[in-house]
Write an enzyme that holds these catalytic residues in place. Structure first.
Site, PDB file in Angstrom:
ATOM      1  N   SER A 125       0.841  -1.233   0.035  1.00 59.44           N
ATOM      2  CA  SER A 125       0.273  -0.001  -0.159  1.00 59.44           C
ATOM      3  C   SER A 125       0.765   1.263   0.081  1.00 59.44           C
ATOM      4  CB  SER A 125      -0.675   0.087   1.010  1.00 59.44           C
ATOM      5  OG  SER A 125      -1.593   1.103   1.389  1.00 59.44           O
ATOM      6  N   TYR A 157      -2.273  -1.622   9.973  1.00 58.99           N
ATOM      7  CA  TYR A 157      -2.496  -1.401   9.029  1.00 58.99           C
ATOM      8  C   TYR A 157      -1.207  -1.553   8.692  1.00 58.99           C
ATOM      9  CZ  TYR A 157      -4.252  -1.163   4.208  1.00 58.99           C
ATOM     10  OH  TYR A 157      -3.868  -1.402   2.877  1.00 58.99           O
TER      11      TYR A 157
HETATM   12  P1  NAD Z   1     -11.762  -6.192  -0.986  1.00 60.67           P
HETATM   13  O1  NAD Z   1     -12.434  -5.849   0.318  1.00 60.67           O
HETATM   14  O2  NAD Z   1     -12.586  -6.032  -1.435  1.00 60.67           O
HETATM   15  O3  NAD Z   1     -10.838  -7.845  -0.584  1.00 60.67           O
HETATM   16  C1  NAD Z   1     -10.050  -8.656   0.660  1.00 60.67           C
HETATM   17  C2  NAD Z   1     -10.295  -9.571   0.266  1.00 60.67           C
HETATM   18  O4  NAD Z   1      -9.088 -10.330   1.060  1.00 60.67           O
HETATM   19  C3  NAD Z   1     -11.257 -10.217  -0.008  1.00 60.67           C
HETATM   20  O5  NAD Z   1     -11.436 -11.349  -1.197  1.00 60.67           O
HETATM   21  C4  NAD Z   1     -11.652 -11.413   1.123  1.00 60.67           C
HETATM   22  O6  NAD Z   1     -12.465 -11.854   1.504  1.00 60.67           O
HETATM   23  C5  NAD Z   1     -10.067 -11.322   1.459  1.00 60.67           C
HETATM   24  N1  NAD Z   1      -9.515 -11.817   2.877  1.00 60.67           N
HETATM   25  C6  NAD Z   1     -10.158 -11.091   3.852  1.00 60.67           C
HETATM   26  N2  NAD Z   1      -9.495 -11.537   5.440  1.00 60.67           N
HETATM   27  C7  NAD Z   1      -9.447 -12.953   5.335  1.00 60.67           C
HETATM   28  C8  NAD Z   1      -8.515 -13.818   5.617  1.00 60.67           C
HETATM   29  N3  NAD Z   1      -9.143 -13.877   7.476  1.00 60.67           N
HETATM   30  N4  NAD Z   1      -8.560 -15.191   4.960  1.00 60.67           N
HETATM   31  C9  NAD Z   1      -8.531 -15.069   3.856  1.00 60.67           C
HETATM   32  N5  NAD Z   1      -8.796 -13.702   2.860  1.00 60.67           N
HETATM   33  C10 NAD Z   1      -9.691 -12.967   3.644  1.00 60.67           C
HETATM   34  O7  NAD Z   1     -10.270  -5.195  -0.044  1.00 60.67           O
HETATM   35  P2  NAD Z   1      -9.031  -5.173  -0.981  1.00 60.67           P
HETATM   36  O8  NAD Z   1      -9.536  -3.415  -1.181  1.00 60.67           O
HETATM   37  O9  NAD Z   1      -9.076  -5.700  -2.854  1.00 60.67           O
HETATM   38  O10 NAD Z   1      -8.154  -4.839  -0.649  1.00 60.67           O
HETATM   39  C11 NAD Z   1      -6.924  -6.080  -0.673  1.00 60.67           C
HETATM   40  C12 NAD Z   1      -5.659  -6.094  -0.718  1.00 60.67           C
HETATM   41  O11 NAD Z   1      -4.862  -4.026  -1.118  1.00 60.67           O
HETATM   42  C13 NAD Z   1      -5.262  -6.156   0.103  1.00 60.67           C
HETATM   43  O12 NAD Z   1      -4.373  -6.105   1.246  1.00 60.67           O
HETATM   44  C14 NAD Z   1      -5.614  -3.783   1.207  1.00 60.67           C
HETATM   45  O13 NAD Z   1      -4.724  -3.917   2.100  1.00 60.67           O
HETATM   46  C15 NAD Z   1      -4.644  -3.452  -0.208  1.00 60.67           C
HETATM   47  N6  NAD Z   1      -4.870  -1.933  -0.398  1.00 60.67           N
HETATM   48  C16 NAD Z   1      -6.072  -1.650  -1.146  1.00 60.67           C
HETATM   49  C17 NAD Z   1      -6.379  -0.868  -1.017  1.00 60.67           C
HETATM   50  C18 NAD Z   1      -7.447  -0.112  -1.307  1.00 60.67           C
HETATM   51  O14 NAD Z   1      -7.614   1.406  -1.356  1.00 60.67           O
HETATM   52  N7  NAD Z   1      -8.513  -0.535  -1.375  1.00 60.67           N
HETATM   53  C19 NAD Z   1      -5.242   0.543  -1.583  1.00 60.67           C
HETATM   54  C20 NAD Z   1      -3.156  -0.321  -1.106  1.00 60.67           C
HETATM   55  C21 NAD Z   1      -3.442  -1.661  -0.939  1.00 60.67           C
END
Ligand code: NAD
Length: 261
Positions: A143, A156
């Site tokens: 991130s 985080y």
């Molecule tokens: P999201 O909530 O859409 O997806 C998260 C995924 O992780 C889902 O498939 C969920 O089922 C899975 N998950 C959560 N807990 C779990 C567990 N205990 N076991 C197995 N799977 C689990 O979120 P996203 O925004 O797509 O995030 C994906 C990654 O990107 C994360 O690591 C997040 O920190 C990172 N990220 C997101 C953003 C953003 O702005 N959305 C920015 C930077 C980084």
């Protein structure tokens, strides 16, 4: 079909960025291992859709990323079915926002386990076959918060900085094995994880969700635009290409200029 015949395991790929990366890799011909939480019927429909659209094989494993045994089982079953996990995308993640002096211990533990430690377990389990095959790609979804901090996100930010550190170490340890390990560091992407934050902030500040996006969320992101999931999928595909074989140990910001300040 640059990656035809290879296999990619993407943690947390039932939603958001992980699902987008799974679709982008499948479009290049990779077999896919899906993982993540959700409704069993919806996940099965997703698995079938990916197989039918891209004419590849897709396996779903519901390993909980807080449970090392289940993570190891997922990697073992993927290797048994496909011969190796050639591309490992550590993406599963959750968020919780609170001042550190009020931060619930169980939320801290869950964030560190899912957002950081799970990547240790998957990497440890998948590297031996990559080394044996003499090719591999590890992509960690960190991130902008793996590079800089913001208040109220201590767990985080600790986890994401940890992932960036682990990325560099794995890159050095695999440098002569034709394996690369890189972190992608997105700014805000409009996924369920961020939609929850928008809803909470709107309630907390008594403003509309549109105002949260405009006045709070896009404040650190100079382009004032959400990063698109497809942009992250395209970068993941590039990192798997031969052109990227000398890119390793990096933390690549895709953050609309956030970390340029
Ligand atoms: P999201 O909530 O859409 O997806 C998260 C995924 O992780 C889902 O498939 C969920 O089922 C899975 N998950 C959560 N807990 C779990 C567990 N205990 N076991 C197995 N799977 C689990 O979120 P996203 O925004 O797509 O995030 C994906 C990654 O990107 C994360 O690591 C997040 O920190 C990172 N990220 C997101 C953003 C953003 O702005 N959305 C920015 C930077 C980084």
């Amino acid at each position: 079909m640059m990656l035809a015949g290879k296999t990619a395991l993407i943690t947390g790929s039932t939603s958001g960025i992980g699902l987008g990366i799974a679709q982008a890799l499948a479009a290049q011909g990779t077999n896919i291992v899906l993982n993540g939480l959700g409704d069993a019927k919806e996940i099965e429909a997703l698995r079938l859709q990916i197989e039918a659209t891209h004419k590849i094989k897709a396996l779903y494993h519901g390993a909980d990323m807080t449970k090392p045994e289940q993570i190891r089982d997922m990697c073992k079953k993927s290797v048994a079915l496909f011969g190796a996990v050639d591309i490992l995308v550590n993406n599963a993640g959750i968020q919780f926002v609170s001042p550190i002096d009020e931060f619930p211990e169980e939320k801290w533990d869950a964030i560190i386990a899912i957002n950081m430690t799970s990547a240790f377990h998957t990497t440890k389990a998948c590297l031996p076959e990559m080394k044996q095959k003499g090719w591999g790609r590890v992509i960690n979804i960190a991130s902008a918060h793996g590079l800089v901090a913001s208040p109220y996100k201590s767990a985080y930010i600790a986890a994401k900085h940890g992932v960036v550190g682990m990325t560099k170490t794995v890159a050095l340890e695999t440098a002569t094995d034709n394996i690369t390990c890189n972190a992608i560091c997105p700014g805000y992407v409009n996924t369920p994880l961020v939609q929850n934050q928008i809803r909470d902030q709107a309630k907390h500040h008594g403003i509309s969700e549109a105002e949260v996006v405009e006045k709070i969320m896009m404040q650190p992101q100079p382009t004032k635009k959400f990063v698109e999931i497809e942009q992250l999928g395209a970068l993941a595909v590039f990192l798997c290409s031969d052109a990227a074989s000398n890119i390793t140990g990096t933390a690549l910001p895709v953050d609309g200029g956030w970390t340029a300040r």
